[in-house]
Design a protein around this motif. Structure first.
Motif, PDB file in Angstrom:
ATOM      1  N   ASN A 186      44.974  47.898  44.372  1.00 57.07           N
ATOM      2  CA  ASN A 186      45.488  47.804  43.009  1.00 57.07           C
ATOM      3  C   ASN A 186      46.995  47.631  42.913  1.00 57.07           C
ATOM      4  OD1 ASN A 186      42.915  48.061  41.893  1.00 57.07           O
ATOM      5  ND2 ASN A 186      43.016  50.304  41.904  1.00 57.07           N
ATOM      6  N   ASP A 187      47.737  48.151  43.894  1.00 59.62           N
ATOM      7  CA  ASP A 187      49.195  48.090  43.809  1.00 59.62           C
ATOM      8  C   ASP A 187      49.797  47.031  44.731  1.00 59.62           C
ATOM      9  OD1 ASP A 187      48.272  49.588  45.920  1.00 59.62           O
ATOM     10  OD2 ASP A 187      49.733  51.207  45.732  1.00 59.62           O
TER      11      ASP A 187
ATOM     12  N   LYS B 250      45.101  40.071  38.282  1.00 57.89           N
ATOM     13  CA  LYS B 250      45.564  41.321  38.872  1.00 57.89           C
ATOM     14  C   LYS B 250      47.079  41.362  39.046  1.00 57.89           C
ATOM     15  CE  LYS B 250      41.200  42.530  41.014  1.00 57.89           C
ATOM     16  NZ  LYS B 250      40.453  42.919  42.234  1.00 57.89           N
TER      17      LYS B 250
END
Length: 327
Positions: A167-168, A193
């Protein structure tokens, strides 16, 4: 020079960057220090402020040269480096938090900076990407203040899609050019994303400059000589995985399609920039004129929809089935 947001970092970067594999002097023939520093100076003068390097390029030489330049020119350069393939200790011994920390500290010293703007996994084994452990090591280095952001440089579309589950993740570095379109399948996911896409080898190791013939030779210490068929590392890193002689033929057939006012290399770079998921394209350069010509692409108009369609058909009919190596 136009700029693009480097996605979730919030930073603006020049949309044309500089790949510095050549400056390592170990895979593209010899480049002396003076010439290398002139390339960096010319890049800065033409607004090229995103530089991609790696600890393994010349076993640190590329990073050291960038560090030398930054001592007198400390501002405005976004430096992205990579780790995971350094020959010492090498192999599986490279893959631990302690090893990542040691390699990062060595890069910090060579670059002469307190913190690295972007550290990328350097085409590490797929299974290690799947486990996610390497990303946790990078998160630790980020918390320690050694790196600002982290990403991954990958060989295949499958590896890119694995990385996109983090996610990061700030960025993905990929091989993408007129001869290599498969990465398009994850472009929309990367946009959704907010992951920056860094495009390497946009000229397919020079094939898409249109300047090679089947008789062209390369220095002994040039990967276009010693890795032509994947003898040293993934064949896809050389000529986009195409057999050299076929690649020359394919490039020759594209020359008639080059728009007026562009060189063939500029057409290939403009093609990459026409995809809005791309944050920066990082062609290398061995001459000052190459730096200038590459930078000029930012101000050139997009290719026509008709030309894009012709190049897509060309890839599907003439290129796709001949690409070798993981893709």
């Amino acid at each position: 020079m136009k700029h693009r947001i480097f996605n979730n970092t919030g930073m603006n970067t020049s949309e044309v960057g500089l790949g510095t594999w050549q400056l390592g002097g170990a895979a593209w023939g010899d480049v002396d220090d003076e010439s290398a520093l002139k390339i960096l100076e010319t890049a800065t003068n033409h607004g090229v402020h995103f530089w991609d390097t790696a600890d393994v390029y010349g076993k640190g030489r590329s990073e050291r040269l960038i560090g030398t330049f930054l001592q007198e020119n400390p501002d405005e350069i976004f430096v992205a480096t990579k780790l995971g393939r350094f020959p010492e200790p090498g192999g599986e011994a490279n893959f631990s938090l302690n090893s990542f920390r040691a390699h990062t500290e060595a890069s910090l010293k060579r670059l002469g900076v307190d913190r690295i703007d972007l550290t990328q996994l350097h085409c590490i084994p797929t299974e290690l990407l799947k486990s996610g452990e390497a990303f946790d090591w990078l998160r630790t280095l980020q918390k320690e203040g050694k790196i600002r952001h982290f990403g991954a440089s990958v060989e295949t579309a499958e590896e890119a899609e694995i990385c996109l589950q983090q996610n990061d993740l700030a960025s993905l570095q990929i091989i993408f050019n007129i001869f290599r379109r498969k990465p398009l399948r994850f472009f929309e996911e990367a946009k959704e994303k907010n992951v920056a896409l860094i495009v390497r080898l946009p000229l397919a190791s020079g094939l898409l400059s249109g300047k090679y013939s089947k008789q062209t030779t390369f220095p002994e210490n040039d990967h276009r000589n010693f890795n032509r068929d994947g003898q040293q590392f993934n064949v896809g890193e050389t000529f986009a995985g195409l057999p050299f002689e076929l690649g020359v033929e394919l490039a020759e057939s594209l020359k008639a399609w080059v728009p007026e006012g562009m060189t063939m290399a500029q057409m290939a770079l403009r093609w990459v920039l026409d995809f809005d998921a791309v944050s920066v394209v990082i062609p290398g350069a061995r001459t000052l004129s190459q730096v200038r010509d590459n930078a000029a692409v930012s101000e050139m108009p997009p290719l026509s929809p008709e030309l894009h369609n012709r190049l897509k058909t060309f890839y599907e009919e003439k290129v796709k089935e001949s690409i070798r190596g993981p893709y």
